[in-house]
Design a protein around this motif. Structure first.
Motif, mmCIF file in Angstrom:
data_model
loop_
_atom_site.group_PDB
_atom_site.id
_atom_site.type_symbol
_atom_site.label_atom_id
_atom_site.label_comp_id
_atom_site.label_asym_id
_atom_site.label_seq_id
_atom_site.Cartn_x
_atom_site.Cartn_y
_atom_site.Cartn_z
ATOM 1 N N ALA A 12 0.835 -1.218 0.000
ATOM 2 C CA ALA A 12 0.000 0.000 0.000
ATOM 3 C C ALA A 12 0.867 1.265 0.000
ATOM 4 C CB ALA A 12 -0.918 -0.022 1.217
ATOM 5 N N VAL A 16 1.501 4.233 -3.163
ATOM 6 C CA VAL A 16 1.279 5.680 -3.009
ATOM 7 C C VAL A 16 2.590 6.438 -3.260
ATOM 8 C CG1 VAL A 16 0.738 7.477 -1.307
ATOM 9 C CG2 VAL A 16 -0.715 5.468 -1.496
ATOM 10 N N ARG A 23 4.914 11.811 -10.114
ATOM 11 C CA ARG A 23 4.356 13.145 -10.413
ATOM 12 C C ARG A 23 5.379 14.258 -10.222
ATOM 13 N NH1 ARG A 23 -1.223 13.221 -10.248
ATOM 14 N NH2 ARG A 23 -1.209 15.387 -9.635
ATOM 15 N N ARG A 86 4.901 17.691 5.745
ATOM 16 C CA ARG A 86 3.510 17.915 5.311
ATOM 17 C C ARG A 86 2.518 17.185 6.199
ATOM 18 N NH1 ARG A 86 3.805 17.108 -1.236
ATOM 19 N NH2 ARG A 86 5.265 18.776 -1.678
ATOM 20 N N ARG A 87 3.029 16.445 7.128
ATOM 21 C CA ARG A 87 2.242 15.703 8.126
ATOM 22 C C ARG A 87 1.352 14.620 7.526
ATOM 23 N NH1 ARG A 87 0.702 20.342 12.554
ATOM 24 N NH2 ARG A 87 2.703 21.389 12.457
ATOM 25 N N THR A 88 1.675 14.212 6.287
ATOM 26 C CA THR A 88 0.896 13.118 5.705
ATOM 27 C C THR A 88 1.222 11.802 6.416
ATOM 28 O OG1 THR A 88 2.598 13.074 3.997
ATOM 29 C CG2 THR A 88 0.511 14.058 3.396
ATOM 30 N N HIS A 95 -2.364 4.500 12.047
ATOM 31 C CA HIS A 95 -2.930 3.178 11.739
ATOM 32 C C HIS A 95 -2.035 2.096 12.369
ATOM 33 C CE1 HIS A 95 -5.199 5.628 8.920
ATOM 34 N NE2 HIS A 95 -6.065 4.639 8.889
ATOM 35 N N TYR B 92 -4.206 16.395 6.499
ATOM 36 C CA TYR B 92 -3.066 16.363 5.580
ATOM 37 C C TYR B 92 -3.065 15.015 4.869
ATOM 38 C CZ TYR B 92 -1.477 19.886 8.919
ATOM 39 O OH TYR B 92 -1.386 20.962 9.742
ATOM 40 N N PHE B 93 -3.405 15.039 3.595
ATOM 41 C CA PHE B 93 -3.396 13.793 2.833
ATOM 42 C C PHE B 93 -2.606 14.001 1.549
ATOM 43 C CE2 PHE B 93 -7.677 13.902 4.950
ATOM 44 C CZ PHE B 93 -7.337 13.034 5.967
ATOM 45 N N HIS B 94 -2.252 12.890 0.899
ATOM 46 C CA HIS B 94 -1.542 12.994 -0.392
ATOM 47 C C HIS B 94 -2.525 13.557 -1.422
ATOM 48 C CE1 HIS B 94 2.059 10.873 0.866
ATOM 49 N NE2 HIS B 94 1.264 10.098 1.575
ATOM 50 N N HIS B 96 -2.390 13.934 -4.544
ATOM 51 C CA HIS B 96 -2.529 13.323 -5.864
ATOM 52 C C HIS B 96 -3.510 12.148 -5.851
ATOM 53 C CE1 HIS B 96 0.567 10.760 -3.999
ATOM 54 N NE2 HIS B 96 0.099 9.817 -4.758
ATOM 55 N N LEU B 97 -3.878 11.701 -4.649
ATOM 56 C CA LEU B 97 -4.806 10.570 -4.569
ATOM 57 C C LEU B 97 -6.239 11.031 -4.779
ATOM 58 C CD1 LEU B 97 -3.422 8.706 -1.415
ATOM 59 C CD2 LEU B 97 -3.169 8.016 -3.797
ATOM 60 N N TYR B 105 -5.862 3.275 0.414
ATOM 61 C CA TYR B 105 -4.545 3.333 1.067
ATOM 62 C C TYR B 105 -4.682 3.125 2.575
ATOM 63 C CZ TYR B 105 -0.219 5.684 2.715
ATOM 64 O OH TYR B 105 0.964 6.005 3.334
ATOM 65 N N PHE B 106 -5.553 3.940 3.193
ATOM 66 C CA PHE B 106 -5.676 3.840 4.650
ATOM 67 C C PHE B 106 -6.416 2.568 5.078
ATOM 68 C CE2 PHE B 106 -5.038 8.554 4.400
ATOM 69 C CZ PHE B 106 -3.774 8.513 4.949
ATOM 70 N N GLU B 146 -9.560 14.081 -7.412
ATOM 71 C CA GLU B 146 -8.290 14.182 -6.670
ATOM 72 C C GLU B 146 -8.479 15.062 -5.430
ATOM 73 O OE1 GLU B 146 -5.454 15.621 -9.511
ATOM 74 O OE2 GLU B 146 -4.727 13.601 -9.902
ATOM 75 N N LYS B 148 -6.701 17.266 -4.159
ATOM 76 C CA LYS B 148 -6.313 18.677 -4.298
ATOM 77 C C LYS B 148 -7.483 19.526 -4.801
ATOM 78 C CE LYS B 148 -4.082 18.098 -8.772
ATOM 79 N NZ LYS B 148 -2.815 17.889 -9.384
#
Lengths: 264, 326
Positions: A12, A16, A23, A86-88, A95, B92-94, B96-97, B105-106, B146, B148
């Motif tokens: 997973a 990502v 990109r 970015r705290r992602t 999790h 705060y997430f990616h 581009h998803l 993902y999660f 997306e 964004k």
């Protein structure tokens, strides 16, 4: 509910990470630069009387080695720091996965990018070689194949080194340290030679220690064997593969220990 | 009180800051218990230590001393985190998803199998108001968009969706209503109440008191890293923490007096405080029924028209102001 397995979480996170890097415009600049080196090899070959294919082979291996190393250092250096800045990473780490699983997923994502870049450049390299050389199938020796594989292996080793530094350094420092290791690691025999010629005992000890501690990336450089058409020695190949795997595992293990102490 | 699912015991937390990495203490001997099935509001000003404590609860950090247990397990263990769904302060997430990509993902990181994730995505998105039924005609369905391109409210909702995806027992929501418009706040409040009815334990932080007051069964107050009050809202509001002046105020609205005469009533009627001018007349407050009797008599004698008399219920805001002053 049970926590995900290492395979499940790595798959997973690497997926990502792969699309995140793909990109990034920096990646395309590196690939473009590598293709330019291949193109320059093609042009240089046109100006050579004898064995133009050797020029293309030398340029091709260099392009592959440099692009894999730069991708590992440049995109790898910001991979972890960006997640934390970015705290992602916060949501991911909330999790039921360990930080080690997270790190391995990031490494696997970067490894996929290196592999795709490698495939692309190898295809371009073989296309140019086929276009230029009359004796294409004679040039495609096992040692050339191993030289190309080792360029990827060196990229994978550098990726693990980059992730190791990024657990405790800023992105720019990580990049500088990795490039430093790439340059020194590819000139270990020169450093040993310098140590042998050195008259100062302190310098001798320092250079010998440096060459013993830092990873010897010369194991992944089969350029001269390819140039002289030497057959691949099974001992040399298996030692190189084993060395690459063991260095990567050591750096990933150390990175795994350090990331546990990283404050969010 | 039922069995606590979140137990924080004597927790200290410190960060190293500055060039010399000097330790700066953020939390001081924090004790907190959240029983199963409760909506627990965690109130504190910005920088009081709310997010730091939440990071300890969701296992992002380990305390310097003390213990944090989730369902009886150490919060730092992955097994404890299987019980938790977490929404960070700012989602705060990616970017581009897509919404669906992010949930996949999660979901995988929660230990769900791909088939289970596929099964759960649609109902969870519907639950948070991002399903096809909640989408305006002509716009792309959020799950295929997306991140964004998401608005602040949509990000907050998809953040809650990822927290709900693995159907956790406990939801930890850090400022879930921040940045939302009044309609969005109302919808999130309703969602929290719905989830509570399904037996979920909800721990949410906020610095917006009315949000907490509207839905929480119990609250904890944190000030400069110390818990200064914890209990049911009614207990806290009737406790000694609030000054008498706040607990037993009675508002009197009246009309028919000139402005200067109305304002001078404070000095003429014992324990009467002139409050303000309102479109219908004026308001004032008294503190007990004896003062109310004498105020009413005085107003009648002055031929004032009494508009209403209302007991003023103390609010969490009063409590918070009092504790904040400590």
């Amino acid at each position: 509910m049970t926590p995900p397995s290492w395979l499940q979480s790595t798959r997973a996170i690497s997926r990502v990470t792969f699309f995140e890097i793909i990109r990034d415009k920096v990646l395309y600049n590196i690939v473009f630069f590598a293709l330019m080196i291949l193109g320059m090899g093609f042009l240089a070959a046109q100006m050579t009387y004898a064995h133009p294919e050797r020029i293309i082979v030398d340029f091709g291996i260099a392009a592959l080695s440099i692009s894999c190393a730069v991708i590992a250092a440049l995109t790898g250096s910001s991979l972890l720091n960006r997640e934390f800045e970015r705290r992602t990473a916060y949501v991911a780490l909330s999790h039921p996965i360990s930080r080690g699983q997270f790190l391995l997923g990031k490494y696997a994502g970067l490894a996929w990018v290196l592999a795709v870049n490698w495939l692309l450049l190898v295809s371009a390299f073989l296309f140019i070689l086929n276009f230029t050389a009359d004796n294409f199938y004679e040039i495609l020796t096992p040692i050339l194949g191993w030289a190309l594989v080792f360029a990827l292996l060196q990229g994978l080793v550098l990726a693990s080194i980059t992730l190791f530094f990024s657990t405790f350094c800023t992105s720019s420092l990580t990049f500088m340290f990795t490039v430093g290791i790439y340059l020194i690691g590819n000139n270990i025999s020169e450093i040993r030679l310098l140590a042998a010629h050195s008259k100062a005992p302190a310098l001798n000890t320092a250079l010998n220690s440096l060459s013993s501690i830092l990873p010897n990336l010369e194991h992944f450089n089969l350029g001269s064997s390819v140039t002289y058409g030497l057959p691949p020695s099974p001992g040399l190949i298996s030692a190189g593969l084993f060395y690459g795997c063991i260095v990567s595992v050591i750096f990933l293990f150390l990175a795994g220990l350090l990331i546990r102490t990283k404050e969010v | 009180m039922s069995m606590p699912v979140i137990e924080v015991e004597k927790v200290d937390q410190a960060f190293r800051t500055g060039f010399w990495l000097k330790k700066s203490k953020i939390l001081h001997q924090v004790d907190l218990q959240v029983p199963r099935g409760e909506i627990f509001g965690f109130l504190g000003a910005n920088g009081a230590g709310k997010t730091t404590l939440i990071h300890l609860i969701v296992g992002l950090r380990k305390p310097v001393s003390g213990s944090v247990r989730i369902g009886g397990k150490d919060a730092a263990l992955p097994e404890a985190r299987t019980l938790i769904g977490y929404l960070p302060e700012r989602p705060y997430f990616h970017e581009h998803l897509t919404g669906e990509g992010m949930l996949r993902y999660f979901g995988a990181l929660s230990g769900l199998r791909p088939a289970e994730i596929s099964e759960r995505i649609a109902p969870v998105l519907e639950e948070v108001g991002l399903g096809p039924n909640s989408t305006r005609a002509g716009t792309k369905i959020p799950r295929y968009l997306e991140l964004k391109r998401y608005s602040k409210g949509m990000l907050q909702r998809i953040g809650i969706a990822q927290a709900l995806l693995h159907d956790p027992e406990i939801l930890v929501l850090d400022e879930p209503m921040s940045g939302l418009d009044p309609m969005g706040r109302k919808e999130i409040r309703e969602l929290i109440l719905r989830l509570s009815k399904r037996g979920k334990t909800i721990f949410f932080s906020s610095h917006v008191i009315p949000d907490v007051e509207a839905i929480c069964t119990r609250v904890g107050l944190i000030e400069k890293g110390r818990i200064v009050g914890c209990g049911s809202i009614s207990d806290l509001l009737t406790s000694k923490h609030i000054s008498n002046a706040k607990t037993s105020r009675i508002e009197i609205a009246f009309a028919g007096l000139p402005d200067d005469q109305a304002r001078s009533l404070t000095s003429k009627i014992p324990e009467f405080n002139f409050d303000r001018k309102i479109p219908e007349g004026f308001t004032g407050t008294v503190t007990d029924s004896a003062a109310l009797q004498s105020a009413i008599r005085a107003l009648i004698n002055l031929r004032a028209e009494i508009l209403w008399i209302t007991p003023v219920r103390p609010s969490l805001e009063d409590l918070f102001q009092k504790e904040g002053a400590l």
